[in-house]
Design an enzyme around this catalytic site. Structure first.
Site, PDB file in Angstrom:
ATOM      1  N   CYS A  65      23.934   8.389 -11.895  1.00 17.97           N
ATOM      2  CA  CYS A  65      24.846   8.950 -12.902  1.00 17.97           C
ATOM      3  C   CYS A  65      26.121   9.502 -12.278  1.00 17.97           C
ATOM      4  O   CYS A  65      26.935  10.093 -12.969  1.00 17.97           O
ATOM      5  CB  CYS A  65      24.145  10.016 -13.738  1.00 17.97           C
TER       6      CYS A  65
ATOM      7  N   ASP B  71      27.532  14.303  -5.485  1.00 19.21           N
ATOM      8  CA  ASP B  71      27.032  15.339  -4.576  1.00 19.21           C
ATOM      9  C   ASP B  71      26.266  14.738  -3.402  1.00 19.21           C
ATOM     10  O   ASP B  71      26.329  15.263  -2.290  1.00 19.21           O
ATOM     11  CB  ASP B  71      26.141  16.340  -5.336  1.00 19.21           C
TER      12      ASP B  71
ATOM     13  N   GLU C  34      20.472  14.561  -5.290  1.00 13.75           N
ATOM     14  CA  GLU C  34      21.855  14.840  -4.888  1.00 13.75           C
ATOM     15  C   GLU C  34      21.914  15.400  -3.471  1.00 13.75           C
ATOM     16  O   GLU C  34      22.990  15.636  -2.935  1.00 13.75           O
ATOM     17  CB  GLU C  34      22.483  15.882  -5.823  1.00 13.75           C
TER      18      GLU C  34
ATOM     19  N   HIS D  56      43.841  17.242 -18.406  1.00 11.52           N
ATOM     20  CA  HIS D  56      43.893  16.655 -19.755  1.00 11.52           C
ATOM     21  C   HIS D  56      44.661  15.342 -19.783  1.00 11.52           C
ATOM     22  O   HIS D  56      44.347  14.444 -20.554  1.00 11.52           O
ATOM     23  CB  HIS D  56      44.521  17.654 -20.731  1.00 11.52           C
TER      24      HIS D  56
HETATM   25  C1  PEP Z   1      26.867  13.985  -9.134  1.00 11.05           C
HETATM   26  O1  PEP Z   1      26.877  14.895  -8.296  1.00 11.05           O
HETATM   27  O2  PEP Z   1      26.979  12.784  -8.826  1.00 11.05           O
HETATM   28  C2  PEP Z   1      26.747  14.296 -10.561  1.00 11.05           C
HETATM   29  C3  PEP Z   1      26.599  13.336 -11.456  1.00 11.05           C
HETATM   30  O3  PEP Z   1      26.838  15.586 -10.931  1.00 11.05           O
HETATM   31  P1  PEP Z   1      28.243  16.386 -10.995  1.00 11.05           P
HETATM   32  O4  PEP Z   1      29.344  15.406 -10.738  1.00 11.05           O
HETATM   33  O5  PEP Z   1      28.311  16.999 -12.335  1.00 11.05           O
HETATM   34  O6  PEP Z   1      28.065  17.368  -9.893  1.00 11.05           O
HETATM   35 MG    MG Z   2      26.151  16.851  -8.946  1.00  7.38          MG
END
Ligand code: PEP
Ligand code: MG
Length: 561
Positions: free
Chosen positions: A486, A439, A415, A186
Site C-alpha cells: 500500500c 516506511d 514497514e 493542495h
Molecule cells: C508506507 O509507509 O508505505 C505507508 C503506506 O504508510 P504512510 O505512508 O502513511 O506512512
Molecule cells: Mg507508513
C-alpha cells in the site's frame, strides 16, 4: 535563464503552452504606528477576514466537489478565533490592521512550516493566500489570483492557493509549475484530482518570463523552456497514447494477461476520497489512513465522531473490503491528543502502534467505532496496525481487536525490516500483511523520508528493498496469508508488475494511479512479471533494476507508460 527546470512531478502527463504568471504579491504593509484606535484597527481586520471567509465560501459553493471542502476548510482557518486574538493583541500594541494581520498570519504559517509534518506544511499556502487577500482588502489593492486566460496556458506560480485552483478554467490550463509545495500540498492534490500535469518544488519557476513556451512533464518533474517543435510533438503524441491506453483500460478487477487476479484497491484519507476511488473502479480500500482526519484535533475524537467518519467511508464500499489502518501518529504526522515526549529522532521513537500500546484507551475507542461502522454499512472490515516490529506487538494488537469484538481479518503493516525478515513467523499471528513500502524503504536505508538530501536512497526500486518484499511475500505464502503493498511503490505501473512477480497479492494506491497499473498488469503475464522481478533483484542499483525489469515487461512502451 536555464533551458530547463527540474522539480517534483506530482501529477503525470505532458502539458505545453505559454507561461502565465499567477499574481501572488501583495505589498508588505509598512510597520508604522496606527492612526485609528486599537479597537478600530482590530475591527477593520476582523471585518476584512470575515469578508475573505465569506468570499471563500461563495467560491466553495461555485466550485463544488472536493474543491468545495478544501475552500470551506480555508474559510474556517480565516475565522479561527485564536487568529483574531493574535491580531487584536498586535493592534493593542499599536499596529495597523494590515500590519497586525500580516504578522499574525505569517507567524501562523511559519509555525506550520516548522512543524515537521508534511500535512501541516501543506496548509501553509492556504494561510499565505488568506493573508494576501485580507491585506489586499485592508490596503485597497487588487487581490491576488489567476489572470483571465485566453488560450491554453501553463500556470506558473510561487505556489497556487486552493481558492485559485478551484475556480480556474480547467480547459485552458495545460499544466501547473510551482516553485514551492510538495506532493501533499493542495496544488498537488487538486492537480491530480483534475488530471492536470503538475511539477511542484521547482526552483526558478517564478523567474520564467510570462509568455515563454513551456513543455511540462508531470511524471518526470521536468520543465523545458522554448523547446524545439519536434520535441513538443513527440512528447504530446506519447502522452496522447498514454491517455488513450488509460481511458481504454476499463474499470474491471485487476488481473494479468493470463488471468492471475491482483485486487486493485484505493488509498484514501477520508470520506472526501471515496467518490474518486469508486470512479476509478477500486475493488475496495487497501489503506484508509485514519489519522489524517484528526491532525488538527487538540482532543481525542469521540467514538460517535469517529463512527460518522468511518461510516461515511464504508458506506461507499458495501460488500467490499475496506482495510482500515488504526491511528498511525508520530514523526511526520503528530496528533496533538496523543502522548508524545520530546525525542531526538521521532521517526525511530514512539510512533505508530507503539503509541497505542502506551495509550490503549485511544485504540479501544477507535476499534469500537470501527466495529459499529462496519455493522451499519455492510462493508467488509479488515483492520491493521501500523509499524509492527515483532510478534509480541502483532499478538498484542490482535488481542485488543478481539477484546473489541472485531470479527474480520486482523493484519499488520510490514514497514520495519525486522517484520519483513520474520514474516513467516509473523504470519502465524496476522491474518494479512500490507507492505508500507514508504516506511520500509526509510528504515531499510536509514534514510529519513522527509530529507531531500537522501532521496536517492528512498527509491522503492532498490534491490535490497525488493529482497525484503520477496521475503515478506514468501513468509505470507507459507501461511496462506494475503500480502498487499500500500506504499507508493504500488502506484508505479512498472514496479507494480514486479511486485506481483515477487508474490504480492493486492496493490493499493491513490485512485488516480489505478488505471495505469490496471493497464500494465493486463498487458503482461504472470510469467513475465516473475521474470522481471527476478531480473530486478539481481540488478546492482535501483536504476539498473528498473531497466532490467523493463526488458521483460515489453508492452510498457506500447502503453506509453
Ligand atoms: C508506507 O509507509 O508505505 C505507508 C503506506 O504508510 P504512510 O505512508 O502513511 O506512512
Ligand atoms: Mg507508513
Amino acid at each position: 535563464m536555464a533551458s530547463s527546470l527540474t522539480g517534483v512531478g506530482v501529477s503525470p502527463g505532458v502539458g505545453y503552452g505559454p507561461a502565465v504568471a499567477v499574481i501572488d504579491a501583495v505589498p508588505e504593509p509598512p510597520d508604522l504606528p496606527a492612526t485609528g484606535s486599537a479597537e478600530q484597527e482590530s475591527e477593520a481586520a476582523a471585518a476584512a477576514l470575515e469578508a475573505v471567509a465569506t468570499d471563500l465560501e461563495a467560491r466553495a459553493v461555485k466550485a463544488g466537489g472536493e474543491a468545495q471542502e478544501v475552500l470551506e476548510a480555508q474559510a474556517m482557518m480565516a475565522r479561527d478565533p485564536s487568529l483574531a486574538t493574535q491580531i487584536a493583541g498586535k493592534c493593542e500594541a499599536g499596529s495597523t490592521a494590515a500590519r497586525a494581520t500580516y504578522e499574525a498570519l505569517g507567524a501562523y504559517a511559519d509555525m506550520l512550516a516548522a512543524s515537521g509534518s508534511d500535512y501541516l506544511a501543506g496548509r501553509v499556502a492556504d494561510l499565505h493566500d488568506i493573508r494576501a487577500r485580507t491585506v489586499a482588502r485592508l490596503l485597497g489593492v487588487p487581490e491576488p489570483g489567476i489572470p483571465d486566460l485566453s488560450e491554453p496556458s501553463v500556470l506558473v506560480a510561487r505556489d497556487l492557493a486552493p481558492a485559485d485552483t478551484a475556480l480556474l478554467n480547467k480547459d485552458l490550463v495545460t499544466a501547473f509549475v510551482t516553485a514551492e509545495g510538495g506532493p501533499t500540498s493542495h496544488t498537488s492534490i487538486l492537480a491530480r484530482n483534475y488530471g492536470i500535469p503538475a511539477v511542484v518544488g521547482c526552483p526558478g519557476a517564478t523567474d520564467v518570463e510570462p509568455g515563454t513556451l513551456l513543455l511540462v512533464d508531470g511524471a518526470n518533474g521536468t520543465v523545458e523552456l522554448n523547446p524545439a517543435e519536434v520535441h513538443v510533438s513527440a512528447a504530446l503524441a506519447k502522452d496522447a497514447k498514454r491517455r488513450a491506453a488509460l481511458a481504454g483500460s476499463g474499470t474491471g478487477p485487476g488481473r494479468t494477461a493470463d488471468g492471475h487476479a491482483v485486487a486493485l484497491l484505493a488509498n484514501i484519507g477520508g470520506p472526501e476520497d471515496v467518490d474518486a476511488a469508486v470512479a476509478a473502479g477500486a475493488e475496495g480500500v487497501g489503506l484508509f489512513r485514519t489519522e489524517l482526519s484528526f491532525l488538527d484535533r487538540a482532543d481525542a475524537p469521540s467514538e460517535t465522531e469517529q463512527v460518522a467518519i468511518y461510516s461515511a467511508v464504508m458506506a461507499g464500499f458495501e460488500g467490499k473490503k475496506v482495510v482500515v489502518r488504526t491511528l498511525d501518529a508520530g514523526a511526520d504526522k503528530p496528533l496533538p491528543f496523543m502522548p508524545f515526549g520530546e525525542e531526538p529522532n521521532p521517526a525511530m521513537g514512539v510512533r505508530g502502534l507503539r503509541i497505542c500500546m502506551q495509550a490503549p484507551e485511544i485504540l479501544a475507542t477507535q476499534l469500537a467505532a470501527l466495529r459499529t461502522s462496519a455493522a451499519s454499512t455492510g462493508a467488509e472490515l479488515w483492520v491493521m496496525a501500523p509499524m509492527v516490529a515483532d510478534m509480541a506487538e502483532a499478538a498484542w494488537f490482535r488481542s485488543q481487536c478481539h477484546r473489541a469484538g472485531l470479527a474480520g481479518p486482523i493484519g499488520v503493516m510490514v514497514e520495519i525490516p525486522a517484520a519483513a525478515l520474520r514474516a513467516k513467523q509473523l504470519g502465524t499471528v496476522a491474518d494479512f500483511f500490507s507492505i508500507g513500502s514508504n516506511d520500509l524503504t526509510q528504515y531499510t536505508f536509514a534514510a529519513d523520508r522527509q530529507v531531500g538530501a537522501v532521496a536517492r536512497l528512498q527509491e522503492a526500486w532498490q534491490p535490497a528493498l525488493l529482497d525484503l518484499i520477496a521475503l515478506t511475500a514468501e513468509g505470507a505464502a507459507a501461511n496462506d496469508t494475503p500480502c498487499g503493498v500500500c506504499g507508493e511503490a504500488a502506484a508505479d505501473p512498472l514496479l507494480a508488475c514486479v511486485l506481483v512477480g515477487l508474490g504480492v497479492t493486492s496493490l493499493s494506491m491513490s485512485p488516480g494511479a489505478i488505471a495505469g497499473v490496471r493497464s500494465a498488469l493486463a498487458a503482461h503475464s504472470l510469467d513475465q512479471c516473475q521474470a522481471a522481478a527476478e531480473a530486478a533483484r539481481e540488478a546492482v542499483s535501483a536504476a539498473a533494476a528498473r531497466e532490467a525489469a523493463r526488458t521483460y515487461l515489453s508492452e510498457m512502451d506500447a502503453l506509453g507508460l
